[in-house]
Design a protein around this motif. Structure first.
Motif, PDB file in Angstrom:
ATOM      1  N   GLN A  38       2.894   6.947  -6.960  1.00  0.00           N
ATOM      2  CA  GLN A  38       2.043   7.907  -7.679  1.00  0.00           C
ATOM      3  C   GLN A  38       2.557   9.334  -7.558  1.00  0.00           C
ATOM      4  O   GLN A  38       2.048  10.234  -8.215  1.00  0.00           O
ATOM      5  CB  GLN A  38       0.618   7.849  -7.109  1.00  0.00           C
ATOM      6  CG  GLN A  38      -0.095   6.537  -7.365  1.00  0.00           C
ATOM      7  CD  GLN A  38      -1.381   6.430  -6.531  1.00  0.00           C
ATOM      8  OE1 GLN A  38      -1.940   7.414  -6.075  1.00  0.00           O
ATOM      9  NE2 GLN A  38      -1.835   5.200  -6.344  1.00  0.00           N
ATOM     10  N   SER A  39       3.532   9.540  -6.679  1.00  0.00           N
ATOM     11  CA  SER A  39       3.997  10.909  -6.432  1.00  0.00           C
ATOM     12  C   SER A  39       4.989  11.354  -7.497  1.00  0.00           C
ATOM     13  O   SER A  39       5.933  10.631  -7.817  1.00  0.00           O
ATOM     14  CB  SER A  39       4.675  10.969  -5.063  1.00  0.00           C
ATOM     15  OG  SER A  39       5.376  12.183  -4.939  1.00  0.00           O
TER      16      SER A  39
ATOM     17  N   GLU B  20      -5.823  11.699  -0.252  1.00  0.00           N
ATOM     18  CA  GLU B  20      -5.710  12.209  -1.617  1.00  0.00           C
ATOM     19  C   GLU B  20      -4.457  13.061  -1.808  1.00  0.00           C
ATOM     20  O   GLU B  20      -4.052  13.324  -2.930  1.00  0.00           O
ATOM     21  CB  GLU B  20      -6.976  12.999  -1.983  1.00  0.00           C
ATOM     22  CG  GLU B  20      -8.184  12.064  -2.096  1.00  0.00           C
ATOM     23  CD  GLU B  20      -9.502  12.784  -2.302  1.00  0.00           C
ATOM     24  OE1 GLU B  20      -9.575  14.015  -2.099  1.00  0.00           O
ATOM     25  OE2 GLU B  20     -10.481  12.093  -2.677  1.00  0.00           O
TER      26      GLU B  20
ATOM     27  N   ALA C 211       0.834  -1.207   0.000  1.00  0.00           N
ATOM     28  CA  ALA C 211       0.000   0.000   0.000  1.00  0.00           C
ATOM     29  C   ALA C 211       0.872   1.262   0.000  1.00  0.00           C
ATOM     30  O   ALA C 211       0.620   2.207  -0.749  1.00  0.00           O
ATOM     31  CB  ALA C 211      -0.942  -0.013   1.202  1.00  0.00           C
TER      32      ALA C 211
ATOM     33  N   THR D 292      -3.357   0.048   7.180  1.00  0.00           N
ATOM     34  CA  THR D 292      -2.761   0.887   6.130  1.00  0.00           C
ATOM     35  C   THR D 292      -3.475   0.708   4.792  1.00  0.00           C
ATOM     36  O   THR D 292      -3.612   1.657   4.021  1.00  0.00           O
ATOM     37  CB  THR D 292      -1.275   0.493   5.948  1.00  0.00           C
ATOM     38  OG1 THR D 292      -0.645   0.603   7.220  1.00  0.00           O
ATOM     39  CG2 THR D 292      -0.563   1.397   4.957  1.00  0.00           C
ATOM     40  N   GLU D 293      -3.941  -0.507   4.546  1.00  0.00           N
ATOM     41  CA  GLU D 293      -4.571  -0.819   3.257  1.00  0.00           C
ATOM     42  C   GLU D 293      -5.949  -0.159   3.113  1.00  0.00           C
ATOM     43  O   GLU D 293      -6.510  -0.158   2.018  1.00  0.00           O
ATOM     44  CB  GLU D 293      -4.684  -2.345   3.066  1.00  0.00           C
ATOM     45  CG  GLU D 293      -3.330  -3.040   2.860  1.00  0.00           C
ATOM     46  CD  GLU D 293      -2.724  -3.607   4.122  1.00  0.00           C
ATOM     47  OE1 GLU D 293      -2.533  -2.822   5.077  1.00  0.00           O
ATOM     48  OE2 GLU D 293      -2.428  -4.809   4.184  1.00  0.00           O
TER      49      GLU D 293
ATOM     50  N   TRP E  42       2.529   1.525  -3.497  1.00  0.00           N
ATOM     51  CA  TRP E  42       1.515   1.904  -4.488  1.00  0.00           C
ATOM     52  C   TRP E  42       1.237   3.399  -4.431  1.00  0.00           C
ATOM     53  O   TRP E  42       1.182   4.079  -5.448  1.00  0.00           O
ATOM     54  CB  TRP E  42       0.257   1.080  -4.191  1.00  0.00           C
ATOM     55  CG  TRP E  42      -1.016   1.530  -4.824  1.00  0.00           C
ATOM     56  CD1 TRP E  42      -1.451   1.233  -6.081  1.00  0.00           C
ATOM     57  CD2 TRP E  42      -2.041   2.346  -4.215  1.00  0.00           C
ATOM     58  NE1 TRP E  42      -2.684   1.813  -6.302  1.00  0.00           N
ATOM     59  CE2 TRP E  42      -3.066   2.500  -5.175  1.00  0.00           C
ATOM     60  CE3 TRP E  42      -2.196   2.948  -2.972  1.00  0.00           C
ATOM     61  CZ2 TRP E  42      -4.223   3.237  -4.921  1.00  0.00           C
ATOM     62  CZ3 TRP E  42      -3.344   3.678  -2.713  1.00  0.00           C
ATOM     63  CH2 TRP E  42      -4.340   3.816  -3.682  1.00  0.00           C
ATOM     64  N   LYS E  43       1.110   3.919  -3.213  1.00  0.00           N
ATOM     65  CA  LYS E  43       0.782   5.345  -3.044  1.00  0.00           C
ATOM     66  C   LYS E  43       2.009   6.227  -3.325  1.00  0.00           C
ATOM     67  O   LYS E  43       1.883   7.280  -3.958  1.00  0.00           O
ATOM     68  CB  LYS E  43       0.270   5.543  -1.612  1.00  0.00           C
ATOM     69  CG  LYS E  43      -0.186   6.931  -1.267  1.00  0.00           C
ATOM     70  CD  LYS E  43      -1.535   7.289  -1.862  1.00  0.00           C
ATOM     71  CE  LYS E  43      -1.895   8.732  -1.481  1.00  0.00           C
ATOM     72  NZ  LYS E  43      -2.783   9.358  -2.459  1.00  0.00           N
TER      73      LYS E  43
ATOM     74  N   ASP F  41      -0.383  14.133  -1.682  1.00  0.00           N
ATOM     75  CA  ASP F  41       0.848  13.462  -2.108  1.00  0.00           C
ATOM     76  C   ASP F  41       1.528  12.860  -0.871  1.00  0.00           C
ATOM     77  O   ASP F  41       1.951  13.592   0.030  1.00  0.00           O
ATOM     78  CB  ASP F  41       1.757  14.505  -2.783  1.00  0.00           C
ATOM     79  CG  ASP F  41       3.031  13.882  -3.339  1.00  0.00           C
ATOM     80  OD1 ASP F  41       3.566  12.939  -2.715  1.00  0.00           O
ATOM     81  OD2 ASP F  41       3.488  14.344  -4.393  1.00  0.00           O
ATOM     82  N   LEU F  42       1.637  11.555  -0.844  1.00  0.00           N
ATOM     83  CA  LEU F  42       2.170  10.890   0.353  1.00  0.00           C
ATOM     84  C   LEU F  42       3.675  11.138   0.521  1.00  0.00           C
ATOM     85  O   LEU F  42       4.155  11.325   1.638  1.00  0.00           O
ATOM     86  CB  LEU F  42       1.893   9.380   0.299  1.00  0.00           C
ATOM     87  CG  LEU F  42       2.242   8.627   1.588  1.00  0.00           C
ATOM     88  CD1 LEU F  42       1.331   9.038   2.740  1.00  0.00           C
ATOM     89  CD2 LEU F  42       2.160   7.119   1.383  1.00  0.00           C
TER      90      LEU F  42
ATOM     91  N   LEU G   9      -4.483   4.517   3.610  1.00  0.00           N
ATOM     92  CA  LEU G   9      -3.791   5.216   2.506  1.00  0.00           C
ATOM     93  C   LEU G   9      -4.675   5.439   1.278  1.00  0.00           C
ATOM     94  O   LEU G   9      -4.606   6.510   0.675  1.00  0.00           O
ATOM     95  CB  LEU G   9      -2.490   4.494   2.115  1.00  0.00           C
ATOM     96  CG  LEU G   9      -1.387   4.486   3.176  1.00  0.00           C
ATOM     97  CD1 LEU G   9      -0.087   3.934   2.589  1.00  0.00           C
ATOM     98  CD2 LEU G   9      -1.146   5.868   3.766  1.00  0.00           C
ATOM     99  N   PRO G  10      -5.521   4.479   0.888  1.00  0.00           N
ATOM    100  CA  PRO G  10      -6.362   4.745  -0.286  1.00  0.00           C
ATOM    101  C   PRO G  10      -7.330   5.914  -0.080  1.00  0.00           C
ATOM    102  O   PRO G  10      -7.880   6.427  -1.044  1.00  0.00           O
ATOM    103  CB  PRO G  10      -7.130   3.425  -0.481  1.00  0.00           C
ATOM    104  CG  PRO G  10      -6.246   2.395   0.117  1.00  0.00           C
ATOM    105  CD  PRO G  10      -5.612   3.078   1.306  1.00  0.00           C
TER     106      PRO G  10
END
Ligand code: AMP
Ligand code: GLY
Length: 435
Positions: free
Chosen positions: A21-22, A311, A14, A303-304, A17-18, A313-314, A307-308
């Motif tokens: 995306q950054s 929205e 997770a 966390t799963e 994955w997040k 930027d992690l 985190l989703p």
């Protein structure tokens, strides 16, 4: 920037994955990762408890930022080690590390330390007292005072097995003896905390702190027992939901004032270096929150679902925390529900087989589009290139929905589509929260 993420579970898939995306993320390495993290970054085979090996990798790959998932390296001092070497090594001088010091991780690594910290700092918690082999008899004499059920907790890390709840004096005596005198959990049960049993409903809160400021993350509820209706053995977690419908503003404010604020103030006052996540495992009894435990990391599978729903930027957020710049940071949180149902290997949390081919993941993408994210935990790619099971907890099927019911339905439908020999899951995740 180049990022090294440490860990290999569903939680790390997770995170990976997040983070992938950054736009700030150039290269993402995961040590050691799983077949899921390999889809969004590069897995590297490192012994994450060999800190010299980790720092060598950081040098070689020009890593800018290290994020640590699981508790063991934290408790063993990975943050302290990396900070020390980065001071001496010109090449590592800008390395940012998101991980609490060993002193901070002791809040998770020692239940006795955690309870003493709570009491010193006015964090609302259940009554308790700690005993050792030397004070065993005193412990036996005190059992009665706590009443039944009574909770016995091995002090150290015991892979989620160190908490035992018993209903009678004779069982309590037996358990205390096994832990203290027969060293049931080795060094982890050299001290045992006897604790008052609280009856209520559990919920988990999470903060990210840079040691000065903090941001509150979405809350979650997880389901720890293997059997439906919360029965049977404890597991790492069989599913989770976020948000938690019974958490209203009044309860949130109590949790802030009686648990979170005194904890963060306590860390500052006691000069405990803490940069990272704090997970508050809470019991709500008659409207009052009590802290059962701290974890000094994010939860898995919480966390799963957390985190989703974020929205923002992690990477930007985590990097700011690692640099002590969380002040004024805010989070954008989706008001959708997220639920996850864990698919586990038959036999888990006891003996189970591995190497079973996993089928059906491709169908999830067509059926659910982006509303379903299959986070991988115990998976790997075998010699033939096929996805196979490699652990007890195999996949966390996270779904997003406009209501809790909607999300749960998707997670459960997905749980039926994915197949592997011996597959087991709880079909009642979140059901207790539906009106
Ligand atoms: P822990 O390892 O501290 O999270 O404890 C595992 C589980 O034991 C918790 O999630 C609770 O379900 C239960 N537990 C721990 N402490 C208590 C308590 N004082 N009263 C009731 N249940 C507890
Ligand atoms: N799900 C509980 C934990 O991560 O400890």
């Amino acid at each position: 920037m180049n990022i090294l993420l440490i860990g290999n579970g569903g939680r790390e898939h997770a995170f990976a994955w997040k983070m992938a995306q950054s736009p700030l993320c150039t290269q993402l390495y995961i040590a050691s990762g799983n077949a899921g993290t390999a889809e969004v970054g590069s897995n590297v085979s490192l012994n994450v408890l060999d800190f010299e090996q980790v720092s060598e990798f950081i040098r070689q790959k020009d890593i800018d930022f290290v994020v640590v998932g699981p508790e063991q390296p934290l408790v063993e001092g990975i943050a302290d080690y990396l900070k020390e070497v980065s001071k001496k090594d010109e090449k590592l001088k800008n390395l940012a590390i998101l991980a609490p010091s060993a002193a901070g991780a002791k809040l998770e690594g020692s239940k006795d330390f955690a309870k003493a910290f709570m009491k010193r700092n006015g964090v609302q918690t259940a009554a308790s007292e700690t005993f050792t082999a030397a004070t065993y008899q005193e412990g036996i004499n005190k059992i009665e005072q706590f009443g039944y059920p009574i909770v016995l907790k091995a002090d150290g890390l015991a892979a989620g097995k160190g908490v035992v709840i018993v209903e009678s004096r004779s069982e309590a005596e037996q358990t205390l003896k096994a832990m203290l005198l027969e060293k049931q959990f080795g060094a982890a049960s050299e001290k045992v905390v006897l604790e008052q049993f609280l009856k209520g409903i559990e919920v988990s809160f999470f903060v990210l702190t840079d040691g000065k400021d903090f941001v509150l993350l979405p809350e979650a509820k997880d389901y720890k027992r293997i059997g439906e209706g919360d029965t049977g053995l404890n597991t790492g977690g069989m599913g989770a939901v976020s948000p938690v419908p019974f958490v209203n503003e009044i309860l949130k404010e109590k949790i802030m004032q009686k648990i979170i604020k005194p904890t963060l103030d306590g860390l500052k006052n006691e000069q405990i270096d803490f940069c990272g996540f704090i997970f508050f495992g809470l019991m709500i009894q008659e409207g009052e929150p009590y802290l059962l435990e701290y974890n000094t990391r994010m939860g898995d599978p919480e966390t799963e679902v957390v985190l989703p729903r974020i929205e923002s930027d992690l990477v930007e957020l985590l990097y700011a925390a690692a640099q002590g710049k969380l002040k004024d940071k805010t989070l954008k949180i989706s008001d959708k529900y997220a639920t996850t149902v864990m698919l586990v290997s038959g036999g888990y949390p006891q003996e189970y087989a591995v190497g079973k081919p996993i089928k059906g993941l491709d169908k999830l993408a067509t059926d659910f589009k982006t509303d379903l994210i299959p986070f991988q935990a115990g998976t790997k790619t075998d010699e033939k290139g096929d996805l196979v099971t490699a652990g007890g907890r195999v996949l966390a099927l996270t779904a997003k929905g406009d209501s809790l019911e909607d999300a749960l339905q998707k997670s459960l439908k997905a749980a039926q589509i994915v197949e592997f020999e011996g597959k087991y899951f709880r079909a009642d995740i979140g059901r207790d929260l539906l009106k």
